[in-house]
Design an enzyme around this catalytic site. Sequence first.
Site, PDB file in Angstrom:
ATOM      1  N   LYS A 191       0.591  -0.862   0.353  1.00  0.00           N
ATOM      2  CA  LYS A 191       0.336  -0.166  -0.040  1.00  0.00           C
ATOM      3  C   LYS A 191       0.918   1.255  -0.007  1.00  0.00           C
ATOM      4  CE  LYS A 191      -1.616   2.957   2.901  1.00  0.00           C
ATOM      5  NZ  LYS A 191      -1.270   3.820   1.727  1.00  0.00           N
ATOM      6  N   GLU A 266       9.782   1.785  10.193  1.00  0.00           N
ATOM      7  CA  GLU A 266      11.227   3.126  10.002  1.00  0.00           C
ATOM      8  C   GLU A 266      10.931   4.867  10.086  1.00  0.00           C
ATOM      9  OE1 GLU A 266      14.278   0.133   7.086  1.00  0.00           O
ATOM     10  OE2 GLU A 266      13.164   2.053   6.443  1.00  0.00           O
ATOM     11  N   CYS A 300      14.090  11.062   6.273  1.00  0.00           N
ATOM     12  CA  CYS A 300      13.395  10.667   7.188  1.00  0.00           C
ATOM     13  C   CYS A 300      15.665  11.141   8.541  1.00  0.00           C
ATOM     14  CB  CYS A 300      13.999   9.225   7.795  1.00  0.00           C
ATOM     15  SG  CYS A 300      14.870   8.150   6.691  1.00  0.00           S
ATOM     16  N   GLU A 397      10.555  16.457  14.466  1.00  0.00           N
ATOM     17  CA  GLU A 397      10.985  16.694  13.273  1.00  0.00           C
ATOM     18  C   GLU A 397       9.568  17.235  12.622  1.00  0.00           C
ATOM     19  OE1 GLU A 397       9.128  12.785  11.260  1.00  0.00           O
ATOM     20  OE2 GLU A 397      11.486  12.187  10.593  1.00  0.00           O
TER      21      GLU A 397
HETATM   22  P1  NAD Z   1       2.701   8.040   7.217  1.00  0.00           P
HETATM   23  O1  NAD Z   1       2.729   7.759   8.770  1.00  0.00           O
HETATM   24  O2  NAD Z   1       1.844   9.580   7.715  1.00  0.00           O
HETATM   25  O3  NAD Z   1       1.912   7.747   6.331  1.00  0.00           O
HETATM   26  C1  NAD Z   1       3.204   6.775   6.225  1.00  0.00           C
HETATM   27  C2  NAD Z   1       2.301   5.342   5.075  1.00  0.00           C
HETATM   28  O4  NAD Z   1       1.636   4.819   6.088  1.00  0.00           O
HETATM   29  C3  NAD Z   1       1.469   5.825   3.651  1.00  0.00           C
HETATM   30  O5  NAD Z   1       1.238   5.130   2.864  1.00  0.00           O
HETATM   31  C4  NAD Z   1      -0.433   6.056   5.044  1.00  0.00           C
HETATM   32  O6  NAD Z   1      -1.157   5.685   4.156  1.00  0.00           O
HETATM   33  C5  NAD Z   1      -0.118   4.909   6.050  1.00  0.00           C
HETATM   34  N1  NAD Z   1      -0.870   4.832   7.261  1.00  0.00           N
HETATM   35  C6  NAD Z   1      -1.306   6.503   7.741  1.00  0.00           C
HETATM   36  N2  NAD Z   1      -2.064   5.820   8.888  1.00  0.00           N
HETATM   37  C7  NAD Z   1      -1.928   4.085   8.645  1.00  0.00           C
HETATM   38  C8  NAD Z   1      -2.386   3.562   9.444  1.00  0.00           C
HETATM   39  N3  NAD Z   1      -3.595   4.179  10.945  1.00  0.00           N
HETATM   40  N4  NAD Z   1      -2.361   2.628   9.264  1.00  0.00           N
HETATM   41  C9  NAD Z   1      -1.929   1.990   8.344  1.00  0.00           C
HETATM   42  N5  NAD Z   1      -0.704   2.452   7.363  1.00  0.00           N
HETATM   43  C10 NAD Z   1      -1.333   3.792   7.632  1.00  0.00           C
HETATM   44  O7  NAD Z   1       4.012   9.033   6.846  1.00  0.00           O
HETATM   45  P2  NAD Z   1       4.387  10.362   5.456  1.00  0.00           P
HETATM   46  O8  NAD Z   1       3.989  11.798   5.882  1.00  0.00           O
HETATM   47  O9  NAD Z   1       3.893   9.442   4.235  1.00  0.00           O
HETATM   48  O10 NAD Z   1       6.089   9.801   5.979  1.00  0.00           O
HETATM   49  C11 NAD Z   1       6.802  10.614   6.619  1.00  0.00           C
HETATM   50  C12 NAD Z   1       7.306  10.366   7.311  1.00  0.00           C
HETATM   51  O11 NAD Z   1       8.476   8.713   7.181  1.00  0.00           O
HETATM   52  C13 NAD Z   1       8.591  10.679   8.285  1.00  0.00           C
HETATM   53  O12 NAD Z   1       8.082  10.778   9.444  1.00  0.00           O
HETATM   54  C14 NAD Z   1       9.705   9.995   8.199  1.00  0.00           C
HETATM   55  O13 NAD Z   1      10.783  10.539   9.489  1.00  0.00           O
HETATM   56  C15 NAD Z   1       9.000   9.171   8.408  1.00  0.00           C
HETATM   57  N6  NAD Z   1      10.467   7.959   7.277  1.00  0.00           N
HETATM   58  C16 NAD Z   1      11.261   7.724   7.574  1.00  0.00           C
HETATM   59  C17 NAD Z   1      11.972   6.717   7.291  1.00  0.00           C
HETATM   60  C18 NAD Z   1      13.155   5.454   7.898  1.00  0.00           C
HETATM   61  O14 NAD Z   1      13.796   4.941   7.755  1.00  0.00           O
HETATM   62  N7  NAD Z   1      13.328   6.025   9.831  1.00  0.00           N
HETATM   63  C19 NAD Z   1      12.572   6.744   5.711  1.00  0.00           C
HETATM   64  C20 NAD Z   1      11.714   7.795   4.631  1.00  0.00           C
HETATM   65  C21 NAD Z   1      10.048   8.188   6.219  1.00  0.00           C
END
Ligand code: NAD
Length: 505
Positions: A191, A266, A300, A397
């Site tokens: 997804k 992550e 990230c 962040e």
């Molecule tokens: P997000 O958590 O809002 O969304 C990520 C994914 O999760 C999307 O596909 C979203 O639809 C899904 N999602 C949202 N709520 C959900 C739920 N309740 N159940 C299941 N799936 C759900 O994150 P974002 O805003 O898309 O991405 C940015 C974040 O990702 C930042 O905090 C960044 O630091 C982090 N990130 C971390 C790494 C790492 O390796 N540590 C790498 C890239 C991004």
Amino acid sequence: MNNLETNIKILQPFLTRFKKEGIGNNINGQPAPSSSGETFANYSPVDNSFICSVAKGNSEDVNQATLAAKEAFPGWRDIDAKTRKNILHKIADLIISRAEEIALCESWDTGQAIRFMSKAALRGAENFRYYADMALQARDGKSLPSPTLLNVTTRVPIGPVGIITPWNTPFMLSTWKIAPALATGCTVVHKPAEFSPMTASLLMEIADEAGLPKGVWNLVNGFGEDAGVALTEHQDIKAIAFVGESKTGSAIMRQGADTLKRVHFELGGKNPVIVFDDADLDRALDAVIFMIYSLNGERCTSSSRLLVQSSIAEEFISKLTTRVKNIKVGNPLDPRTEIGPLIHKVHMEKVLSYFQVAKDEGVKIAAGGARIGNEGWYVEPTLFTEASGDMRISQEEIFGPVLTAIQFQDEEEAIRIANSVRYGLTGYIWTNNLARSMRVSNALEAGMIWVNSENVRHLPTPFGGIKDSGIGRDGGDWSFEFYMEQKHVGFALGNHRIPKLGIES
Ligand code: NAD
């Protein structure tokens, strides 16, 4: 590299196709609309223009995709590892042959500058190549003989897994997660993030073209609150590999509790780059700028907190300010662009809100601090100085091109400030004192540390964070550990004594 006009021209037919066909799900090797028939609109962050409609998957779609993944699992698990290897290499070949299309679509969909996205597309191919070769050894185990038993271990793939990815560098991150899962023999329901669905659909096309058996890899588009929740709660999904925000990670842990889901997270970061006065300051300056302002700061591993030693702070920050003011913000398809628009209006507003927080906290805004124009979600590369480690701009962040500079007197204070946040993803240390680099890297609370270097990813090394930045590691064999179960078998070597019960009168 092509100029802006050429890139727009090359992108046009792909956009026309996306607009005409929209983005659907892909279940059991078949493109499919959502079962409800509902769609949502996808817009470009460059000018908020409509790109295409996207299938709005729900629990029924997740259910069908999971069923397909479950049915395909035994066949994919038991297929010769060489076949898995060859198919994954074929995926890598096809990614390379479509790398330009992928990079341009990714730039248009996410706002990330093409200069970085062209490399991200190739990195996606490398992820497949690396795990294709590793597939041959995925099952390998140990021999642990005891006096009475020949104990051996092997590993088996855990089953159908759910992979949930975010909108920052979505193509690269999807390949990073999906390639090892497939290499082990797991089947996948992916997804992708709702803000950036384009390249996940290209990747799915590539997988089909590469001859991946039906149902091995399924794609369900949609929102976190319905498709995402359904995937994490599904009984037949054995593990969830998730990249995204820390608070979403917590939610997924709750959602997966009833089915005892294995999770790999992550999550977010607020990573320190610590510059000591004995460092190579020119190289440190390049790395500081690169690690927060590349990829729009939507990264990230970005070094969003600069900890600079007071003795060199004035000169270092002065040079930094000049460079930050000189960063080129513009259309992400322009090869000269260093920062493109942020992913979405909602995210831009979050980033802009921190400019007000900074003012309220009384720090100096040495560069940037405002939105650019009214079209697209552009913000100025921003630098906060004279901050302290406990402020919100130092703790939270922001996930944009925004750097908070904090001064420290000595090593002890640098470590204290660096560790004072809830996150622990990466740390960067700049010093030419070897013993100090060892002491500080030992003391930093982070999953990954680079000394006198920016973040350079080497696939065999472990990638992941501690504290609120994550659970588990990617890379090398660590990815296989997540997607596989250990199995132990003990073979008796002779007639060792077996306790006898129930034989005395
Ligand atoms: P997000 O958590 O809002 O969304 C990520 C994914 O999760 C999307 O596909 C979203 O639809 C899904 N999602 C949202 N709520 C959900 C739920 N309740 N159940 C299941 N799936 C759900 O994150 P974002 O805003 O898309 O991405 C940015 C974040 O990702 C930042 O905090 C960044 O630091 C982090 N990130 C971390 C790494 C790492 O390796 N540590 C790498 C890239 C991004």
